[in-house]
Design an enzyme around this catalytic site. Structure first.
Site, PDB file in Angstrom:
ATOM      1  N   GLU A  50     -12.682 -14.498  -1.581  1.00 11.80           N
ATOM      2  CA  GLU A  50     -12.391 -13.063  -1.460  1.00 11.80           C
ATOM      3  C   GLU A  50     -13.526 -12.217  -2.011  1.00 11.80           C
ATOM      4  O   GLU A  50     -14.052 -12.489  -3.100  1.00 11.80           O
ATOM      5  CB  GLU A  50     -11.085 -12.766  -2.225  1.00 11.80           C
ATOM      6  CG  GLU A  50     -10.152 -11.867  -1.483  1.00 11.80           C
ATOM      7  CD  GLU A  50      -9.733 -12.437  -0.116  1.00 11.80           C
ATOM      8  OE1 GLU A  50     -10.367 -12.049   0.896  1.00 11.80           O
ATOM      9  OE2 GLU A  50      -8.798 -13.236  -0.062  1.00 11.80           O
ATOM     10  N   HIS A  51     -13.877 -11.193  -1.266  1.00  8.74           N
ATOM     11  CA  HIS A  51     -14.921 -10.237  -1.654  1.00  8.74           C
ATOM     12  C   HIS A  51     -16.267 -10.915  -1.881  1.00  8.74           C
ATOM     13  O   HIS A  51     -16.997 -10.543  -2.799  1.00  8.74           O
ATOM     14  CB  HIS A  51     -14.503  -9.458  -2.914  1.00  8.74           C
ATOM     15  CG  HIS A  51     -13.442  -8.438  -2.636  1.00  8.74           C
ATOM     16  ND1 HIS A  51     -13.707  -7.209  -2.102  1.00  8.74           N
ATOM     17  CD2 HIS A  51     -12.099  -8.489  -2.811  1.00  8.74           C
ATOM     18  CE1 HIS A  51     -12.574  -6.531  -1.973  1.00  8.74           C
ATOM     19  NE2 HIS A  51     -11.582  -7.287  -2.378  1.00  8.74           N
ATOM     20  N   ASP A  53     -17.989 -12.171   1.218  1.00 10.73           N
ATOM     21  CA  ASP A  53     -18.718 -12.185   2.498  1.00 10.73           C
ATOM     22  C   ASP A  53     -19.836 -11.147   2.479  1.00 10.73           C
ATOM     23  O   ASP A  53     -20.950 -11.421   2.922  1.00 10.73           O
ATOM     24  CB  ASP A  53     -17.773 -11.991   3.707  1.00 10.73           C
ATOM     25  CG  ASP A  53     -16.931 -10.725   3.666  1.00 10.73           C
ATOM     26  OD1 ASP A  53     -16.851 -10.066   2.603  1.00 10.73           O
ATOM     27  OD2 ASP A  53     -16.340 -10.377   4.715  1.00 10.73           O
ATOM     28  N   GLY A 144      -3.792  -6.350   4.287  1.00 11.66           N
ATOM     29  CA  GLY A 144      -4.737  -7.415   3.958  1.00 11.66           C
ATOM     30  C   GLY A 144      -4.812  -8.498   5.018  1.00 11.66           C
ATOM     31  O   GLY A 144      -5.399  -9.555   4.790  1.00 11.66           O
ATOM     32  N   SER A 146      -6.019  -7.794   8.101  1.00  8.15           N
ATOM     33  CA  SER A 146      -7.096  -7.395   8.995  1.00  8.15           C
ATOM     34  C   SER A 146      -6.640  -6.669  10.260  1.00  8.15           C
ATOM     35  O   SER A 146      -7.197  -6.886  11.337  1.00  8.15           O
ATOM     36  CB  SER A 146      -7.894  -8.660   9.351  1.00  8.15           C
ATOM     37  OG  SER A 146      -9.052  -8.341   9.997  1.00  8.15           O
ATOM     38  N   SER A 147      -5.655  -5.790  10.118  1.00  8.13           N
ATOM     39  CA  SER A 147      -5.211  -5.040  11.292  1.00  8.13           C
ATOM     40  C   SER A 147      -6.332  -4.120  11.799  1.00  8.13           C
ATOM     41  O   SER A 147      -6.532  -3.987  13.003  1.00  8.13           O
ATOM     42  CB  SER A 147      -3.954  -4.229  10.977  1.00  8.13           C
ATOM     43  OG  SER A 147      -4.196  -3.352   9.913  1.00  8.13           O
ATOM     44  N   ASP A 191     -13.750 -10.758   8.827  1.00 10.38           N
ATOM     45  CA  ASP A 191     -12.593 -10.453   9.678  1.00 10.38           C
ATOM     46  C   ASP A 191     -12.961 -10.523  11.158  1.00 10.38           C
ATOM     47  O   ASP A 191     -12.230 -11.084  11.978  1.00 10.38           O
ATOM     48  CB  ASP A 191     -12.057  -9.052   9.356  1.00 10.38           C
ATOM     49  CG  ASP A 191     -11.797  -8.867   7.875  1.00 10.38           C
ATOM     50  OD1 ASP A 191     -11.776  -9.876   7.148  1.00 10.38           O
ATOM     51  OD2 ASP A 191     -11.623  -7.721   7.430  1.00 10.38           O
ATOM     52  N   ASN A 234      -5.064   1.089   2.277  1.00  7.54           N
ATOM     53  CA  ASN A 234      -5.977   1.363   3.387  1.00  7.54           C
ATOM     54  C   ASN A 234      -7.375   1.496   2.803  1.00  7.54           C
ATOM     55  O   ASN A 234      -7.666   2.454   2.090  1.00  7.54           O
ATOM     56  CB  ASN A 234      -5.547   2.657   4.083  1.00  7.54           C
ATOM     57  CG  ASN A 234      -6.439   2.962   5.262  1.00  7.54           C
ATOM     58  OD1 ASN A 234      -7.644   2.719   5.219  1.00  7.54           O
ATOM     59  ND2 ASN A 234      -5.843   3.490   6.314  1.00  7.54           N
ATOM     60  N   LYS A 235      -8.242   0.500   3.112  1.00  2.00           N
ATOM     61  CA  LYS A 235      -9.521   0.488   2.397  1.00  2.00           C
ATOM     62  C   LYS A 235     -10.460   1.627   2.791  1.00  2.00           C
ATOM     63  O   LYS A 235     -11.352   1.980   2.028  1.00  2.00           O
ATOM     64  CB  LYS A 235     -10.213  -0.871   2.475  1.00  2.00           C
ATOM     65  CG  LYS A 235     -10.655  -1.360   3.821  1.00  2.00           C
ATOM     66  CD  LYS A 235     -11.266  -2.746   3.659  1.00  2.00           C
ATOM     67  CE  LYS A 235     -11.832  -3.293   4.953  1.00  2.00           C
ATOM     68  NZ  LYS A 235     -10.818  -3.463   6.023  1.00  2.00           N
TER      69      LYS A 235
HETATM   70  C1  GLA Z   1     -11.889  -6.818   3.836  1.00  2.00           C
HETATM   71  C2  GLA Z   1     -13.273  -6.802   4.456  1.00  2.00           C
HETATM   72  C3  GLA Z   1     -13.832  -8.220   4.498  1.00  2.00           C
HETATM   73  C4  GLA Z   1     -13.780  -8.872   3.123  1.00  2.00           C
HETATM   74  C5  GLA Z   1     -12.378  -8.751   2.520  1.00  2.00           C
HETATM   75  C6  GLA Z   1     -12.312  -9.241   1.100  1.00  2.00           C
HETATM   76  O1  GLA Z   1     -11.002  -7.500   4.652  1.00  2.00           O
HETATM   77  O2  GLA Z   1     -13.226  -6.280   5.765  1.00  2.00           O
HETATM   78  O3  GLA Z   1     -15.143  -8.185   5.014  1.00  2.00           O
HETATM   79  O4  GLA Z   1     -14.756  -8.328   2.294  1.00  2.00           O
HETATM   80  O5  GLA Z   1     -11.916  -7.416   2.547  1.00  2.00           O
HETATM   81  O6  GLA Z   1     -12.576 -10.592   1.032  1.00  2.00           O
END
Ligand code: GLA
Length: 462
Positions: A50-51, A53, A144, A146-147, A191, A234-235
């Site tokens: 996680e976090h 990539d 989380g 990836s929608s 994603d 929502n990122k």
């Molecule tokens: C989101 C980002 C990904 C990744 C994850 C965390 O989904 O789009 O690229 O960084 O968070 O692992």
């Protein structure tokens, strides 16, 4: 859609055939004509990694069954008309020759526009085609899974096909990863890569620079279960995500300068490791030696790098991190290098599973969650509680998945304990609260590696 060949007609996967028919009817009643093709892009669950990539490190996701499905008809005019089967996502239309993506409002259609513009920019299309499009999504939003990226990928595939162009899956994944940045978040490529490169029955190790996907066979006897904490994150709407990206970038620069490297060119913790030519254990020692656990202020960073606040803001910080006062560089680097090592350890166990493989993988997932919670600070109390309940209900490993700060956990559960696990998590987490109870059915489910993005042509399939 294999290699550089045009998107191919594929067997319609059972779970989506009913949805395709109903989407066709919706399209027909909305636009008074039949769609000429359909596109589908799946969401994903990240098993570990996680976090990391966006720091250049390999991750280990699998596609899920839930997806974004689009029915499309290219048209002669330059309009793109978008509609969604979910009535809370309002219709939108604009000219394909003047695409504006509003970073301040992460509305659903802006993700479509990212994919649309990404393909146009990639080919520098002189006269992109207009289209009518109805979308239907089954990935819970802001969870989380990836929608948003699935929507970007679906839009990229739709635009590619409508304009009669072809790209390899890798090129599509890279293009869609780049163009999602148009919305303002600086994600890595996980994603989009798994959405295009997934294959049914296989999890994948996704490596970057160059992008590569390698099959990972998950151990027999264990089931992966997704559970939604019901906290939405929502990122694109908050700065949490980009703050972490920037903290990793700052740590790269401070570590690089302290080791006498050309720090201005280095942006990723992974590239720093390559430049230093040390192992992950070796670089963790360097983190201990160079960085302090107390937060770094902008002044301290500027002084160490010998730059002005202005230069920091324009060359290192992103648009929505301009006003952040302090950065935790020690904790973020510890997480990234430790998590990168856990991904490799996970893959090694899957490749050559010892008798206690399930336990070993579970331990790695638990360590990953602890590091996300304590070092990367991307969990939240509800997710921690959920992970705890999952472990008490029989999971051997459980962790947050995706960006965090809400959204889902993924747990690894011995197959024979699955039924007990599901009822125990229902009791312990969902049935304690009426809001969560109402969401339970779509929030807790076992999942298996699903297939990747595809195009389905109208004439031959429906
Ligand atoms: C989101 C980002 C990904 C990744 C994850 C965390 O989904 O789009 O690229 O960084 O968070 O692992």
């Amino acid at each position: 859609m294999s290699g550089r060949a045009p998107p191919s007609t594929v067997r319609i996967p059972e779970p989506i055939s009913g949805r395709l028919l109903s989407l066709k009817n919706t399209f027909n009643s909305k636009y008074g004509c039949k769609p000429s093709f359909y596109a589908r892009a799946p969401g994903r669950v990240n098993l570990i990694g996680e976090h990391i990539d966006y720091c250049g490190y390999a991750v280990l996701p699998m596609a899920i069954e839930q997806d974004i499905l689009a029915a499309v008809k290219p048209i002669d005019s330059k309009e793109v008309e978008l509609s969604n089967t979910n009535p809370s996502y309002l219709d939108f239309s604009t000219s394909v020759t003047n695409i504006q993506i509003d970073k301040t409002k992460p509305l659903w259609h802006n993700y479509f526009l990212c994919g649309l513009k990404g393909i146009q920019d990639h080919f520098n299309l002189p006269s992109p085609t207009g289209m009518k499009c109805v979308l239907d999504g089954t990935i819970p939003p802001s969870s989380g899974l990836s929608s948003s990226s699935a929507l970007v990928c679906c839009a990229g595939l739709v635009t590619l096909t409508a304009n009669g162009r072809t790209l390899s899956k890798v090129e599509l994944a890279e293009t869609c990863a780049r163009c999602e940045h148009y919305i303002g978040t600086e994600g890595g490529g996980m994603d989009q890569s798994i959405s295009f490169l997934a294959e049914e029955g296989k999890a994948k190790l996704i490596e970057f620079g160059p992008l590569r996907a390698t099959d990972v066979t998950l151990p027999a006897g264990a089931v992966f279960v997704i559970a939604n904490s019901c906290v939405e994150m929502n990122k694109a709407a908050t700065a949490h995500f980009n703050i972490r990206v920037v903290e990793c970038r700052l740590a790269t620069k401070i570590l690089a300068k302290s080791k006498g490297l050309a720090w201005r060119e280095l942006m990723k913790l992974g590239d720093l490791q390559i430049n230093l030519g040390v192992s992950l254990e070796g670089i963790l020692d360097i983190v201990e030696e160079v960085l302090h656990p107390e937060p770094y202020t902008c002044e301290e960073i500027c002084e160490f790098l010998g730059i002005s606040l202005e230069e920091l803001r324009t060359t290192i910080l992103s648009q929505n991190t301009q006003d952040v006062a302090t950065f935790r560089l020690y904790q973020r680097s510890k997480h990234v290098y430790g998590e990168a090592a856990r991904v490799l350890a996970f893959k090694a166990v899957c490749d050559d599973p010892p008798a206690n493989a399930v336990q070993l993988l579970g331990d790695l997932m638990n360590q990953s969650h602890a590091s996300c919670r304590d070092m990367y600070e991307c969990s939240c109390p509800e997710l921690d509680q959920l992970v705890d309940i999952c472990l008490k209900s029989g999971a051997v490993g459980s962790r947050l998945t995706g960006a965090g700060w809400g959204g889902c956990s993924v747990s690894m559960v011995p197959a024979e304990k699955l039924n007990h696990f599901l009822s125990s998590v229902q009791e312990g987490f969902y049935k304690t609260d009426s809001k969560k109870l109402a969401l339970m059915e779509k929030s807790l489910f076992a999942t298996k590696p699903g297939s990747g993005a595809m195009i389905l042509m109208e004439e031959e399939n429906l």
